[in-house]
Design an enzyme around this catalytic site. Sequence first.
Site, PDB file in Angstrom:
ATOM      1  N   HIS A  53      38.791  58.259 -18.396  1.00 32.17           N
ATOM      2  CA  HIS A  53      39.515  59.449 -17.932  1.00 32.17           C
ATOM      3  C   HIS A  53      40.153  60.193 -19.101  1.00 32.17           C
ATOM      4  O   HIS A  53      40.833  61.178 -18.910  1.00 32.17           O
ATOM      5  CB  HIS A  53      40.586  59.059 -16.917  1.00 32.17           C
ATOM      6  CG  HIS A  53      40.016  58.314 -15.748  1.00 32.17           C
ATOM      7  ND1 HIS A  53      39.843  56.957 -15.768  1.00 32.17           N
ATOM      8  CD2 HIS A  53      39.544  58.743 -14.558  1.00 32.17           C
ATOM      9  CE1 HIS A  53      39.298  56.578 -14.617  1.00 32.17           C
ATOM     10  NE2 HIS A  53      39.111  57.636 -13.871  1.00 32.17           N
ATOM     11  N   HIS A  99      30.611  49.139  -7.462  1.00 32.31           N
ATOM     12  CA  HIS A  99      31.613  49.602  -8.418  1.00 32.31           C
ATOM     13  C   HIS A  99      32.813  50.113  -7.643  1.00 32.31           C
ATOM     14  O   HIS A  99      32.671  50.798  -6.637  1.00 32.31           O
ATOM     15  CB  HIS A  99      31.038  50.728  -9.282  1.00 32.31           C
ATOM     16  CG  HIS A  99      32.084  51.489 -10.031  1.00 32.31           C
ATOM     17  ND1 HIS A  99      32.751  50.957 -11.123  1.00 32.31           N
ATOM     18  CD2 HIS A  99      32.622  52.719  -9.837  1.00 32.31           C
ATOM     19  CE1 HIS A  99      33.631  51.840 -11.558  1.00 32.31           C
ATOM     20  NE2 HIS A  99      33.587  52.915 -10.795  1.00 32.31           N
ATOM     21  N   LEU A 147      44.055  77.324 -12.162  1.00 33.73           N
ATOM     22  CA  LEU A 147      44.875  76.482 -13.048  1.00 33.73           C
ATOM     23  C   LEU A 147      44.011  75.480 -13.805  1.00 33.73           C
ATOM     24  O   LEU A 147      44.230  75.205 -14.980  1.00 33.73           O
ATOM     25  CB  LEU A 147      45.945  75.743 -12.234  1.00 33.73           C
ATOM     26  CG  LEU A 147      46.952  74.946 -13.078  1.00 33.73           C
ATOM     27  CD1 LEU A 147      47.779  75.853 -13.977  1.00 33.73           C
ATOM     28  CD2 LEU A 147      47.876  74.110 -12.189  1.00 33.73           C
ATOM     29  N   LYS A 148      43.019  74.970 -13.116  1.00 36.52           N
ATOM     30  CA  LYS A 148      42.094  74.036 -13.762  1.00 36.52           C
ATOM     31  C   LYS A 148      41.430  74.707 -14.964  1.00 36.52           C
ATOM     32  O   LYS A 148      41.424  74.163 -16.071  1.00 36.52           O
ATOM     33  CB  LYS A 148      41.030  73.595 -12.753  1.00 36.52           C
ATOM     34  CG  LYS A 148      39.839  72.885 -13.360  1.00 36.52           C
ATOM     35  CD  LYS A 148      38.673  72.863 -12.380  1.00 36.52           C
ATOM     36  CE  LYS A 148      37.408  72.357 -13.047  1.00 36.52           C
ATOM     37  NZ  LYS A 148      37.460  70.942 -13.371  1.00 36.52           N
ATOM     38  N   GLU A 158      22.354  60.373 -13.343  1.00 34.79           N
ATOM     39  CA  GLU A 158      22.887  61.146 -12.211  1.00 34.79           C
ATOM     40  C   GLU A 158      22.982  62.657 -12.456  1.00 34.79           C
ATOM     41  O   GLU A 158      23.877  63.321 -11.943  1.00 34.79           O
ATOM     42  CB  GLU A 158      24.260  60.592 -11.770  1.00 34.79           C
ATOM     43  CG  GLU A 158      24.200  59.125 -11.372  1.00 34.79           C
ATOM     44  CD  GLU A 158      25.522  58.546 -10.864  1.00 34.79           C
ATOM     45  OE1 GLU A 158      26.402  59.323 -10.441  1.00 34.79           O
ATOM     46  OE2 GLU A 158      25.656  57.314 -10.898  1.00 34.79           O
ATOM     47  N   GLU A 197      37.526  49.535 -12.632  1.00 31.66           N
ATOM     48  CA  GLU A 197      38.483  50.064 -13.597  1.00 31.66           C
ATOM     49  C   GLU A 197      39.499  48.981 -13.922  1.00 31.66           C
ATOM     50  O   GLU A 197      39.984  48.307 -13.036  1.00 31.66           O
ATOM     51  CB  GLU A 197      39.191  51.283 -12.997  1.00 31.66           C
ATOM     52  CG  GLU A 197      40.063  52.050 -13.946  1.00 31.66           C
ATOM     53  CD  GLU A 197      41.486  51.542 -14.030  1.00 31.66           C
ATOM     54  OE1 GLU A 197      42.239  52.077 -14.837  1.00 31.66           O
ATOM     55  OE2 GLU A 197      41.838  50.595 -13.319  1.00 31.66           O
ATOM     56  N   ILE A 221      28.384  52.831 -15.717  1.00 35.75           N
ATOM     57  CA  ILE A 221      28.647  52.902 -14.270  1.00 35.75           C
ATOM     58  C   ILE A 221      27.696  53.867 -13.570  1.00 35.75           C
ATOM     59  O   ILE A 221      27.617  53.894 -12.350  1.00 35.75           O
ATOM     60  CB  ILE A 221      30.125  53.282 -14.026  1.00 35.75           C
ATOM     61  CG1 ILE A 221      31.048  52.344 -14.792  1.00 35.75           C
ATOM     62  CG2 ILE A 221      30.491  53.255 -12.552  1.00 35.75           C
ATOM     63  CD1 ILE A 221      30.861  50.861 -14.490  1.00 35.75           C
ATOM     64  N   CYS A 257      34.373  53.613 -15.573  1.00 35.36           N
ATOM     65  CA  CYS A 257      33.883  54.474 -14.500  1.00 35.36           C
ATOM     66  C   CYS A 257      32.717  55.296 -15.050  1.00 35.36           C
ATOM     67  O   CYS A 257      32.332  55.126 -16.210  1.00 35.36           O
ATOM     68  CB  CYS A 257      35.013  55.354 -13.969  1.00 35.36           C
ATOM     69  SG  CYS A 257      34.665  56.105 -12.362  1.00 35.36           S
ATOM     70  N   SER A 283      26.837  57.716 -14.167  1.00 38.22           N
ATOM     71  CA  SER A 283      26.641  59.089 -14.617  1.00 38.22           C
ATOM     72  C   SER A 283      26.809  59.188 -16.133  1.00 38.22           C
ATOM     73  O   SER A 283      27.581  58.447 -16.734  1.00 38.22           O
ATOM     74  CB  SER A 283      27.625  60.019 -13.917  1.00 38.22           C
ATOM     75  OG  SER A 283      28.941  59.618 -14.182  1.00 38.22           O
TER      76      SER A 283
HETATM   77  N1  GLN Z   1      28.107  55.986 -10.185  1.00 41.57           N
HETATM   78  C1  GLN Z   1      29.188  56.922 -10.211  1.00 41.57           C
HETATM   79  C2  GLN Z   1      29.251  57.597 -11.569  1.00 41.57           C
HETATM   80  O1  GLN Z   1      29.012  56.968 -12.531  1.00 41.57           O
HETATM   81  C3  GLN Z   1      30.512  56.278  -9.926  1.00 41.57           C
HETATM   82  C4  GLN Z   1      31.641  57.266  -9.990  1.00 41.57           C
HETATM   83  C5  GLN Z   1      32.970  56.738  -9.535  1.00 41.57           C
HETATM   84  O2  GLN Z   1      33.179  55.565  -9.415  1.00 41.57           O
HETATM   85  N2  GLN Z   1      33.923  57.579  -9.286  1.00 41.57           N
HETATM   86  O3  GLN Z   1      29.568  58.746 -11.700  1.00 41.57           O
HETATM   87 ZN    ZN Z   2      34.740  54.628 -10.758  1.00 44.88          ZN
END
Ligand code: GLN
Ligand code: ZN
Length: 757
Positions: free
Chosen positions: A696, A643, A17-18, A485, A667, A432, A728, A434
């Site tokens: 998101h 975070h 489904l994804k 990352e 967030e 954050i 994020c 990545s």
């Molecule tokens: N350091 C992680 C990233 O940036 C934090 C991810 C998260 O908070 N879900 O992907």
């Molecule tokens: Zn996050």
Amino acid sequence: MKTSVIGYPRVGALRELKFASEKYFRGEIAAEELQATAKQLRAAHLNVQKQNGIDFIPCNDFSFYDTVLDAAVLFGAVPARYRALGLSPLDTYFAMARGYQGKEGDVKALAMKKWFNTNYHYMVPEIDDDTALTLAGSKPLDEFAEAKALGITAKPVICGAFTLLKLARYTGSKAAEDFAEQAAAVYGTLLEKLAAAGAEWVQFDEPALVRDLSDADKALFAALYRAILARKGGAKVLVQTYFGDVRDCYKELCGLPFDGIGLDFTEGRESFALVEENGFPKTKVLFAGLVNGKNIWKNHYTATVAAVQKLQKTGAEVVLSTSCSLLHVPYTLRNETKLAAEYTERFAFAEEKLQELKELKEILAAADPTACEAYKANAALFARERSGKNAVVQAKVAAIRPEDYTRLPAFEVREAIQKDRFKLPLLPTTTIGSFPQTADVKANRAAYKKGDITKEQYDAFNRKKIAECVALQEKIGLDVLVHGEFERNDMVEYFGECLSGFLFTEKAWVQSYGTRCVKPPIVWGDVSREKPMTVAWSVYAQSLTSKPMKGMLTGPVTILNWSFPREDITLRECALQIALAIREEVLDLEANGLAIIQIDEAALREKLPLRKSDWESDYLSWAIPAFRLVHSGVKAETQIHTHMCYSEFTDIIPAIDNMDADVITFEASRSDLLILDALKANNFRTEVGPGVYDIHSPRVPSVQEIKTALKKMLAKIPAEKLWVNPDCGLKTRGVEETVPSLEHLVEAAKELRNEDL
Ligand code: GLN
Ligand code: ZN
């Protein structure tokens, strides 16, 4: 003995489904093709439950994104800004879930929040003063008919009226109570239609009942169901609770004309006492949640059989049930080809949990349950000693001293030292961690895993990506950089793979939100760090720039919360083991020249007990110390960031401050910055970076929009303490939207620095 399943996972054993949804989002397939995939999956999931003899098989537990959103849309709670786009019903639905930016307009997604104490996220329904609830769709009826066509009289599952009203956000002056009558009317209409369509049982999910309830809450619940149940016609109604016990409303539940009450006997610590002390109504069926819907461990039949017998002694008619929807566990062990039997013999994923229900049903029907082969085999398994114990680790945990939980000097002293060291501009900008995990990044990792490329080739590619990422950030003008990352598939899995004590699966995906799935590691044994995990990448990244580079780690509480924990030692013990391992990495990074280290505790809020009275004793008393243990050994001039995802921590702000980090990013963009008032009211001392835009969603925020958000923040937070960052990590985003978004972010910060703050 009958068996019941509360809900089944829906993305598919291989995430079908994804992939179909993502193709649809990219415009590569038509809506019909997506619908066809969905239909196939629903049929497969119904059939596997049928094959296992499940008596109460759920339907309408399917969702393209989230079942709370489904209920909101079903009952017409679609805010005007989404309706105004004039899109098809499916696209309007996706616009609410993901935001929309295109020909028809530009709107943000609805807020998204953690589903109770899980890592699943629901979309927060939005209700304004003009919202008129109506039965606007037929999804439960359609999916009931679909099951019927397969020869299954399924049990339609709907997010209950109380939970829906309690989870919704009210944007005007009205509150949940003001919509009680309307909600009761539309739920009643739906119930009538389901009964008329031939539904024998209808399940209303009311997990909101396991939280602390006020008298007003109880009155609202009773008012809703007195009206709804008057319209059940020939159908029976099951009120299904999970994730805890219903100590505040057990008597009310028993007093209302429900036909079945579903209680959780795995997480609900008072569930047994409630039934034993108060009795259970003879006219109702007790759906006993005894097969854990959240863990991956095999059910202990001896305990379950005893529990059922204990419940039956009260005279209750018992149906054996999962403890919650199986949404929270992976699909099947069948796709795990690499794990030794020593491990897998102890696991049960969704399909295996169906088999457990089947076996338990047979065992419980036998004259002597203990004589059944399945029972004996299970008892023998639980009697066997398991591997994974490490005496050195256990001794280290035992040797932790009280002072190891405190970093010196105090925050204020460190803050001054660090300001002097880093000399960052006002409103420093950062991300954050990545950066987009583009196709080439994933392909590189996949090729390495398959053995198609050497370790040198794999590393060289990642170094190239890091260099590009650092150059990009310098070009954009960010102040504190990250390496991106690229070596991480996932912020928890990566560390689990580097630590000993964890096990990994190949296909054990669990839905986190929408099309995002995670593959949680399994904590099998005592945890320790065998070698440095991130040092080489971070040192390389720092060597490319004169700006500060953040070393990037995941914290112990998040590693634990996003894994499947062991159940043979306490969570506290396990968290401290992980904390000691991460602490070694922190000290290693510091020794290798990383001046800023971020320790993500994305999931810290998530496992907070649902009842306030349990917060400190059951959770914060070990979770906060575990974090403090990780960083208490660094020097004053080393800046520790953390975070957290979701600003839903208004009520634990003192605990967050008490983590004693130097900076926290979190967030905030999806929740109207309500957190800021709470930070101010609590004299929050940690420097803060409330996310200025929502990652998101693929939409690009404008400079003006970010400036407006920052100005709101500056009204509550001193400029000297405010950081500027997205909300994020950017790994799920594309490069196309990431670059302009970050450019706008930097531009907004620069413009504000020149204004009189
Ligand atoms: N350091 C992680 C990233 O940036 C934090 C991810 C998260 O908070 N879900 O992907
Ligand atoms: Zn996050």
